[in-house]
Scaffold this motif. Structure first.
Motif, mmCIF file in Angstrom:
data_model
loop_
_atom_site.group_PDB
_atom_site.id
_atom_site.type_symbol
_atom_site.label_atom_id
_atom_site.label_comp_id
_atom_site.label_asym_id
_atom_site.label_seq_id
_atom_site.Cartn_x
_atom_site.Cartn_y
_atom_site.Cartn_z
ATOM 1 N N GLY A 166 0.793 -1.224 0.000
ATOM 2 C CA GLY A 166 0.000 0.000 0.000
ATOM 3 C C GLY A 166 0.823 1.271 0.000
ATOM 4 O O GLY A 166 0.329 2.328 0.401
ATOM 5 N N GLY A 167 2.078 1.189 -0.435
ATOM 6 C CA GLY A 167 2.887 2.401 -0.562
ATOM 7 C C GLY A 167 3.714 2.772 0.649
ATOM 8 O O GLY A 167 4.302 3.857 0.689
ATOM 9 N N HIS A 168 3.824 1.880 1.625
ATOM 10 C CA HIS A 168 4.632 2.173 2.801
ATOM 11 C C HIS A 168 6.118 2.012 2.471
ATOM 12 O O HIS A 168 6.507 1.066 1.776
ATOM 13 C CB HIS A 168 4.250 1.247 3.945
ATOM 14 C CG HIS A 168 2.845 1.431 4.430
ATOM 15 N ND1 HIS A 168 2.507 2.409 5.346
ATOM 16 C CD2 HIS A 168 1.705 0.782 4.125
ATOM 17 C CE1 HIS A 168 1.206 2.342 5.586
ATOM 18 N NE2 HIS A 168 0.691 1.366 4.852
ATOM 19 N N PRO A 169 6.975 2.885 2.979
ATOM 20 C CA PRO A 169 8.411 2.783 2.675
ATOM 21 C C PRO A 169 9.043 1.555 3.325
ATOM 22 O O PRO A 169 8.768 1.240 4.489
ATOM 23 C CB PRO A 169 8.978 4.077 3.260
ATOM 24 C CG PRO A 169 8.012 4.474 4.334
ATOM 25 C CD PRO A 169 6.658 4.042 3.835
ATOM 26 N N VAL A 170 9.870 0.860 2.561
ATOM 27 C CA VAL A 170 10.594 -0.302 3.070
ATOM 28 C C VAL A 170 12.036 -0.239 2.578
ATOM 29 O O VAL A 170 12.341 0.431 1.591
ATOM 30 C CB VAL A 170 9.947 -1.636 2.616
ATOM 31 C CG1 VAL A 170 8.551 -1.803 3.222
ATOM 32 C CG2 VAL A 170 9.878 -1.728 1.097
ATOM 33 N N SER A 171 12.915 -0.974 3.273
ATOM 34 C CA SER A 171 14.333 -0.961 2.898
ATOM 35 C C SER A 171 14.921 -2.366 2.827
ATOM 36 O O SER A 171 16.141 -2.505 2.741
ATOM 37 C CB SER A 171 15.133 -0.128 3.909
ATOM 38 O OG SER A 171 14.947 -0.593 5.232
ATOM 39 N N PHE A 172 14.076 -3.401 2.854
ATOM 40 C CA PHE A 172 14.597 -4.764 2.785
ATOM 41 C C PHE A 172 14.906 -5.171 1.347
ATOM 42 O O PHE A 172 14.489 -4.526 0.388
ATOM 43 C CB PHE A 172 13.637 -5.771 3.421
ATOM 44 C CG PHE A 172 12.222 -5.739 2.881
ATOM 45 C CD1 PHE A 172 11.942 -6.022 1.544
ATOM 46 C CD2 PHE A 172 11.158 -5.453 3.722
ATOM 47 C CE1 PHE A 172 10.647 -6.014 1.053
ATOM 48 C CE2 PHE A 172 9.852 -5.443 3.236
ATOM 49 C CZ PHE A 172 9.598 -5.722 1.907
ATOM 50 N N THR A 173 15.645 -6.265 1.233
ATOM 51 C CA THR A 173 15.937 -6.888 -0.056
ATOM 52 C C THR A 173 15.400 -8.307 -0.034
ATOM 53 O O THR A 173 15.492 -8.995 0.995
ATOM 54 C CB THR A 173 17.449 -6.921 -0.320
ATOM 55 O OG1 THR A 173 17.960 -5.585 -0.327
ATOM 56 C CG2 THR A 173 17.762 -7.585 -1.662
ATOM 57 N N SER A 174 14.834 -8.771 -1.149
ATOM 58 C CA SER A 174 14.416 -10.159 -1.293
ATOM 59 C C SER A 174 15.386 -10.862 -2.231
ATOM 60 O O SER A 174 15.712 -10.335 -3.302
ATOM 61 C CB SER A 174 12.996 -10.249 -1.863
ATOM 62 O OG SER A 174 12.049 -9.735 -0.935
#
Length: 221
Positions: A166-174
């Motif tokens: 829903g557009g929330h900022p994230v900084s992880f990597t998959s």
């Protein structure tokens, strides 16, 4: 000890998206037939276990799958690196146990688990650290204990979204690793892969999914 940067990114990202993630992730009863069948098979194996300990849902998120297993008679509890996800799970399922923790260093005793579920929860681990995670699975499982691991696979892709859920900022990597490589790493950790299912994209899944059932050998085997 300094926390690895990827764990900080995962924790902060899932703390941020916890509410939106909970709304968007389906109840396990709404999954596709193959996914439900694999979860059901794991639950049946755990129901017939030797009473060697509980079943840990590692990377449990908001606890929906933990509760699903518990509803099938599995003595399940959840562990997640995100304190906010654990709060959400505790609020939704106060009768179950949920702990904050990391798969790279589980605060669980050696051989204390009958089973481990790692359901779409290992893909944020950098490939070079997967042996550490799988060694923790082996350490905490009782002899004869079982692992069910499922998640997206690929050819080594690294996905770094700026926003999610829903557009929330994230900084992880998959990190999407080949299914064959994951199976080999499980075997190298001392876990015998007893079943593997690879599902092509479709039925709501945009990427290939691999599911693994594995077992820690009995002490005498």
């Amino acid at each position: 000890m300094t926390e690895p940067s990827y764990l900080t990114a995962v924790r902060e990202s899932y703390d941020t998206v916890a509410a939106a993630y909970t709304e968007r992730v389906p109840d396990p009863r709404e999954l596709d037939p193959l996914s439900r069948a694999m979860l059901g098979a794991f639950a049946e194996l755990m129901q017939g276990g030797g009473g060697r300990g509980p079943v840990a849902d590692l990377g449990c998120g908001p606890g929906k799958v933990t509760a699903y297993l518990a509803g099938l008679g599995v003595p399940a509890f959840g562990v997640d690196v995100s304190p906010r996800m654990v709060e959400v799970a505790r609020e939704a399922y106060p009768e179950l146990r949920f702990l904050v923790g990391s798969m790279t260093a589980l605060e669980l005793e050696d051989g204390g688990l009958e089973g481990i579920l790692a359901y779409y929860s290992t893909h944020h681990t950098p490939p070079e650290l997967l042996p550490t995670v799988f060694a923790e699975f082996h350490r905490t499982l009782a002899p004869g204990g079982r692992l069910f691991m499922a998640g997206y696979v690929g050819d080594g892709e690294r996905l770094r979204p700026d926003t999610a859920y829903g557009g929330h900022p994230v900084s992880f990597t998959s990190y999407l690793q080949p299914a064959d490589q994951l199976a080999e790493l499980l075997e190298q950790a001392g876990l015998v892969v007893t079943a593997r299912l690879v599902q092509a994209p479709g039925g709501g899944a945009k990427r290939t999914v691999a599911s693994f059932l594995a077992q820690k050998p009995d002490a005498g085997s």
